[in-house]
Enzyme design. Structure first.
Site, PDB file in Angstrom:
ATOM      1  N   HIS A 204       0.807  -1.218   0.000  1.00 38.35           N
ATOM      2  CA  HIS A 204       0.000   0.000   0.000  1.00 38.35           C
ATOM      3  C   HIS A 204       0.843   1.272   0.000  1.00 38.35           C
ATOM      4  O   HIS A 204       0.344   2.355   0.302  1.00 38.35           O
ATOM      5  CB  HIS A 204      -0.991   0.016   1.168  1.00 38.35           C
ATOM      6  CG  HIS A 204      -0.380  -0.236   2.513  1.00 38.35           C
ATOM      7  ND1 HIS A 204       0.344   0.700   3.192  1.00 38.35           N
ATOM      8  CD2 HIS A 204      -0.394  -1.333   3.298  1.00 38.35           C
ATOM      9  CE1 HIS A 204       0.745   0.199   4.345  1.00 38.35           C
ATOM     10  NE2 HIS A 204       0.319  -1.041   4.430  1.00 38.35           N
ATOM     11  N   LYS A 205       2.132   1.145  -0.361  1.00 42.07           N
ATOM     12  CA  LYS A 205       2.975   2.328  -0.500  1.00 42.07           C
ATOM     13  C   LYS A 205       2.882   2.897  -1.922  1.00 42.07           C
ATOM     14  O   LYS A 205       2.289   2.293  -2.817  1.00 42.07           O
ATOM     15  CB  LYS A 205       4.429   1.986  -0.158  1.00 42.07           C
ATOM     16  CG  LYS A 205       4.626   1.509   1.279  1.00 42.07           C
ATOM     17  CD  LYS A 205       4.166   2.537   2.288  1.00 42.07           C
ATOM     18  CE  LYS A 205       4.608   2.230   3.710  1.00 42.07           C
ATOM     19  NZ  LYS A 205       4.083   0.977   4.251  1.00 42.07           N
ATOM     20  N   HIS A 206       3.521   4.078  -2.113  1.00 42.46           N
ATOM     21  CA  HIS A 206       3.460   4.750  -3.417  1.00 42.46           C
ATOM     22  C   HIS A 206       3.933   3.831  -4.544  1.00 42.46           C
ATOM     23  O   HIS A 206       3.297   3.731  -5.596  1.00 42.46           O
ATOM     24  CB  HIS A 206       4.360   5.988  -3.420  1.00 42.46           C
ATOM     25  CG  HIS A 206       4.003   7.044  -2.452  1.00 42.46           C
ATOM     26  ND1 HIS A 206       4.279   6.957  -1.101  1.00 42.46           N
ATOM     27  CD2 HIS A 206       3.413   8.262  -2.629  1.00 42.46           C
ATOM     28  CE1 HIS A 206       3.866   8.060  -0.495  1.00 42.46           C
ATOM     29  NE2 HIS A 206       3.337   8.862  -1.405  1.00 42.46           N
TER      30      HIS A 206
END
Length: 425
Positions: A204-206
């Site tokens: 769920h990171k960039h």
């Protein structure tokens, strides 16, 4: 304007937003090529050519080092593993103190416990929610070995000043930059100003590889020690004639070739992927900045905020309603905004009961540090009363979607007097 949905009206947003999807044709092709190569991991846990991993690992590490203009990059299977490797690499010893933030993902603060270190919580700034330098300095003692500073929500902490403070006291600065890839302070990338920077590639990171992390440093010795801890250090110290055996009991923190292949493509797309998150946050800020008692997140002069989370804060007295009531009304309008972030970490059972390794309260037996509620009043005020969180990395949003979120916030704000009346009845 229609009636508040909480009071029987129609919601502004009636259909939940689609999850943010980042995998594309490039990632699919990259994974297929690795599968066809039949080399899903190139690591051996012994000294030799395979000690540093397979071709995709080396390509990814080189690309990451080039992108962030650092000398060394060490891939790992998670940012948590990266933090543990970094703390081990600096030679953390039982009883050493590490200053950590209370308002972050738990690994940032519990990492020292892995080596018997003592987490010491400093308070945060109310503007950026990153570590407050004055509080950090007040907590430095002769036992302080390191500072773990988190660039929270994608905004850089005061990194140059924090590095100067660390250098002044002869201690190590580790940047947890899990949430801030390509954020900058005065043109310098967050994650590259400390002695070690740790990045996350969690799903769920960039930019992500499902699970994974990257550690960067310009220090040859620290890079080697992180590589050793990543890959069974105990087998390597003999052949390498490494003269410091402290913490040279290694782990398996190795990233796979599949993950590295995905990461190479994601890194090439960073402007697109991060730009989308920044666009969402800036639109939300512009659409709500005039609301009484509602303050969008700030961007400190000279900094680039990459908005892992969009974090407005409220003044309940100015609004006339509690945060709980506000969020309940926003949820009814279909706006997925949440209260706070994580409870201040010193309130976790591990700290409240002073129990971590084994059953004899080690390493808390080595300190008299208190973890009582009230330890970090700014962090507690933000979490329990004032901070709101919108996960920019969780949703695929059109400009119409962003406008709907703004409309939902403005609708609740303009009719909040009805919520006050309802609470009084």
């Amino acid at each position: 304007m229609t009636e508040l949905a909480l009071l029987g009206g129609s919601p502004v947003i009636s259909t939940p937003f689609k999850p943010f999807r980042t995998m594309g044709p490039g990632e699919v092709a990259a994974v297929q090529a690795v599968v066809e190569s039949d080399c899903l991991s190139g690591f051996y846990g012994s000294w030799g050519d395979e000690f540093l991993g397979g071709p995709k690992i080396r390509e990814f590490e080189a690309a990451w080092a080039e992108a962030f203009t650092v000398k060394h990059c060490v891939s790992v299977n998670s940012a948590t593993s990266g933090l543990y490797a970094a703390l081990g690499a600096i030679g953390l010893t039982p009883g050493d103190e590490v200053i950590v933030p209370p308002y972050t993902m738990s690994a940032s603060a519990v990492g020292p416990l892995i080596y018997g270190g003592i987490p010491v919580f400093a308070d945060i700034e109310p503007e950026t929610f990153c570590l407050d330098i004055a509080s950090v300095e007040a907590n430095i003692t002769e036992k302080t070995k390191a500072i773990v500073v988190v660039n929270l929500f994608g905004h850089p902490a005061k990194l140059r000043a924090m590095r100067a403070l660390a250098d002044k006291h002869g201690i190590i600065l580790i940047e947890d930059n899990a949430q801030g890839p390509f954020a900058t302070e005065n043109g310098v990338f967050a994650g590259t100003i400390g002695h070690i920077g740790v990045f996350s590639l969690n799903y769920h990171k960039h930019i992500h590889t499902g699970e994974g992390g990257m550690c960067v440093t310009n220090d040859d010795r620290l890079a080697l020690r992180m590589q050793m801890i990543r890959n069974h250090a105990e087998n390597i110290v003999g052949p390498t004639e490494h003269d410091d055996l402290s913490n040279m009991i290694g782990f398996n923190y190795r990233m796979t070739e599949l993950s590295a292949a995905v990461g190479i493509v994601q890194l090439q797309r960073q402007e697109e992927l991060i730009g989308q998150r920044v666009h969402i946050a800036q639109r939300l800020t512009e659409g709500t900045k005039d609301l009484e008692g509602f303050t969008p997140p700030v961007e400190r002069d000279g900094c680039r905020h990459v908005y892992y989370v969009w974090t407005p804060k409220i003044d309940p007295a100015a609004l006339g309603i509690s945060r709980e009531v506000l969020v309940k009304a926003l949820a009814a309008e279909g706006v997925p905004i949440y209260q706070g972030y994580v409870r201040p970490l010193y309130l976790l059972p591990a700290f409240q009961q002073r129990m971590a390794l084994g059953r004899d309260h080690f390493p808390f037996t080595l300190t008299n540090r208190s973890y009582a509620k009230g330890l970090c009043p700014v962090a507690e005020e933000m979490h329990f009363t004032r901070l709101l969180s919108f996960e920019t990395c969780a949703h695929t949003l059109t400009d119409a979607d962003i406008d709907a979120i703004i409309a939902g916030i403005r609708k609740v704000h303009s009719q909040r007097h009805k919520l006050i009346q309802q609470a009084a009845e």
